[in-house]
Design an enzyme around this catalytic site. Structure first.
Site, short mmCIF file in Angstrom:
data_model
loop_
_atom_site.label_atom_id
_atom_site.label_comp_id
_atom_site.label_asym_id
_atom_site.label_seq_id
_atom_site.Cartn_x
_atom_site.Cartn_y
_atom_site.Cartn_z
N ASN A 77 19.98 174.47 74.51
CA ASN A 77 20.67 174.93 73.38
C ASN A 77 19.61 174.41 72.17
O ASN A 77 19.47 173.21 72.44
CB ASN A 77 22.16 174.65 72.98
CG ASN A 77 22.42 175.55 71.71
OD1 ASN A 77 22.07 176.56 71.51
ND2 ASN A 77 23.32 174.51 71.00
N THR A 78 19.67 174.90 71.27
CA THR A 78 19.04 174.49 69.87
C THR A 78 19.97 174.67 68.84
O THR A 78 20.58 175.85 68.66
CB THR A 78 17.66 174.86 69.42
OG1 THR A 78 17.48 174.44 68.22
CG2 THR A 78 17.53 176.65 69.65
N HIS A 79 20.14 173.49 68.00
CA HIS A 79 21.22 173.45 66.99
C HIS A 79 20.33 173.08 65.59
O HIS A 79 19.90 172.13 65.47
CB HIS A 79 22.30 172.65 67.37
CG HIS A 79 23.48 172.61 66.23
ND1 HIS A 79 24.42 173.57 66.27
CD2 HIS A 79 23.77 171.56 65.08
CE1 HIS A 79 25.15 173.24 65.29
NE2 HIS A 79 24.84 172.20 64.69
N ILE B 27 30.91 181.28 72.52
CA ILE B 27 31.37 179.69 73.31
C ILE B 27 31.75 180.15 74.66
O ILE B 27 32.88 180.74 74.60
CB ILE B 27 32.17 178.83 72.38
CG1 ILE B 27 31.59 178.70 71.10
CG2 ILE B 27 32.57 177.52 73.20
CD1 ILE B 27 32.57 178.00 69.99
N LEU B 28 31.20 179.70 75.49
CA LEU B 28 31.42 180.14 76.89
C LEU B 28 32.39 178.97 77.46
O LEU B 28 32.46 177.97 76.98
CB LEU B 28 30.31 180.41 78.12
CG LEU B 28 29.29 181.30 77.70
CD1 LEU B 28 27.97 181.09 78.33
CD2 LEU B 28 29.82 182.75 77.80
N ASP C 225 27.78 171.36 70.91
CA ASP C 225 26.73 170.85 70.26
C ASP C 225 26.72 169.17 70.57
O ASP C 225 26.43 168.16 69.72
CB ASP C 225 26.90 170.73 68.74
CG ASP C 225 26.84 172.34 68.37
OD1 ASP C 225 26.26 173.05 69.14
OD2 ASP C 225 27.67 172.63 67.70
C1 GRF Z 1 18.68 179.19 65.24
O1 GRF Z 1 18.61 178.42 63.76
C2 GRF Z 1 19.69 178.43 66.16
O2 GRF Z 1 19.69 176.93 66.13
C3 GRF Z 1 20.76 178.65 65.66
O3 GRF Z 1 20.84 180.25 65.46
C4 GRF Z 1 19.55 180.56 64.99
C5 GRF Z 1 18.92 181.65 65.81
O4 GRF Z 1 17.83 182.16 64.97
N1 GRF Z 1 21.77 178.84 66.92
P1 GRF Z 1 17.18 183.48 65.63
O5 GRF Z 1 18.19 184.55 65.87
O6 GRF Z 1 16.51 183.34 66.91
O7 GRF Z 1 16.31 184.05 64.46
#
Ligand code: GRF
Length: 198
Positions: free
Chosen positions: A116-118, A98-99, A154
């Site tokens: 970002n993807t969550h 967390i920056l 998030d």
């Molecule tokens: C993903 O589910 C992402 O949303 C989460 O960490 C996972 C990353 O997977 N923050 P990887 O390291 O790319 O396999």
């Protein structure tokens, strides 16, 4: 000159692999630790660096000044690094640091240009264990969310989501993997759109 994309990783890097497969022309991969993501970058011939994170918050600490200072210094180092590489768009892909908010502000930082993807359907299940929390809550549908990263974790503007059913007998690992299948489709597509809009 074409705008440049950097991907930030900490872990297994399967999202990075998916982004590479979509020919997204990554200019740089940056990691906060040695990880498989760095190996993937090397194999793909993408310039990469580990800026090793050496600070951790003490578990019992409330406000921890030493931690905050170390995090700010690390964030500035990361920021300067990306600037020197003339990076225009940053995609966090399983990046676990967390920056400091400096990273996300206008002028000096990358406000609006960090994605970002969550692995949950935000705003549900923010934080470190979204898949575990979704299972514990007993939801029947969860998924993933691609969003603009902001100082608040998030919480930035949502750019895309995909739903994933929770099945009987799912473990955290099994469900997370099913979510990641969707993330590997959604994230590269949204990065491409954001890139085109620069
Ligand atoms: C993903 O589910 C992402 O949303 C989460 O960490 C996972 C990353 O997977 N923050 P990887 O390291 O790319 O396999």
């Amino acid at each position: 000159m074409r705008p440049k994309l950097a991907v930030l990783v900490s872990g297994t890097g399967s999202l990075l692999e998916a982004i590479i497969r979509q020919d997204l022309n990554i200019s740089f991969v940056l990691a906060d630790r040695e990880c498989r993501g760095i190996d993937i970058a090397k194999q793909a011939g993408i310039p990469c660096t580990v800026l090793r994170r050496t600070f951790w918050k003490r578990k019992d600490a409330g406000f921890d000044a030493a931690f905050s200072n170390a995090r700010l210094a690390y964030t500035l180092e990361t920021l300067h690094f990306l600037r020197r590489q003339q990076i225009a768009l940053v995609a966090m892909a399983g990046y676990m640091t967390i920056l400091d908010q400096t990273m996300f502000v206008a002028l000096d930082g990358y406000a609006g240009r960090i994605l970002n993807t969550h692995p949950s359907l935000l705003p549900a299940f923010k934080g470190k264990h979204p898949v575990r929390d979704a299972l514990a809550y007993g939801v029947k549908i969860t998924g993933c969310t691609v969003h603009i990263a902001t100082p608040e974790l998030d919480s930035g503007r949502i750019l895309g989501q995909a739903a994933v059913p929770v099945l009987d007998g799912d473990t955290e690992a099994v469900l997370h993997e099913r979510i990641k299948v969707e993330e590997r489709k959604l994230y590269p597509q949204i990065i491409r759109e954001q890139f085109a809009a620069l």
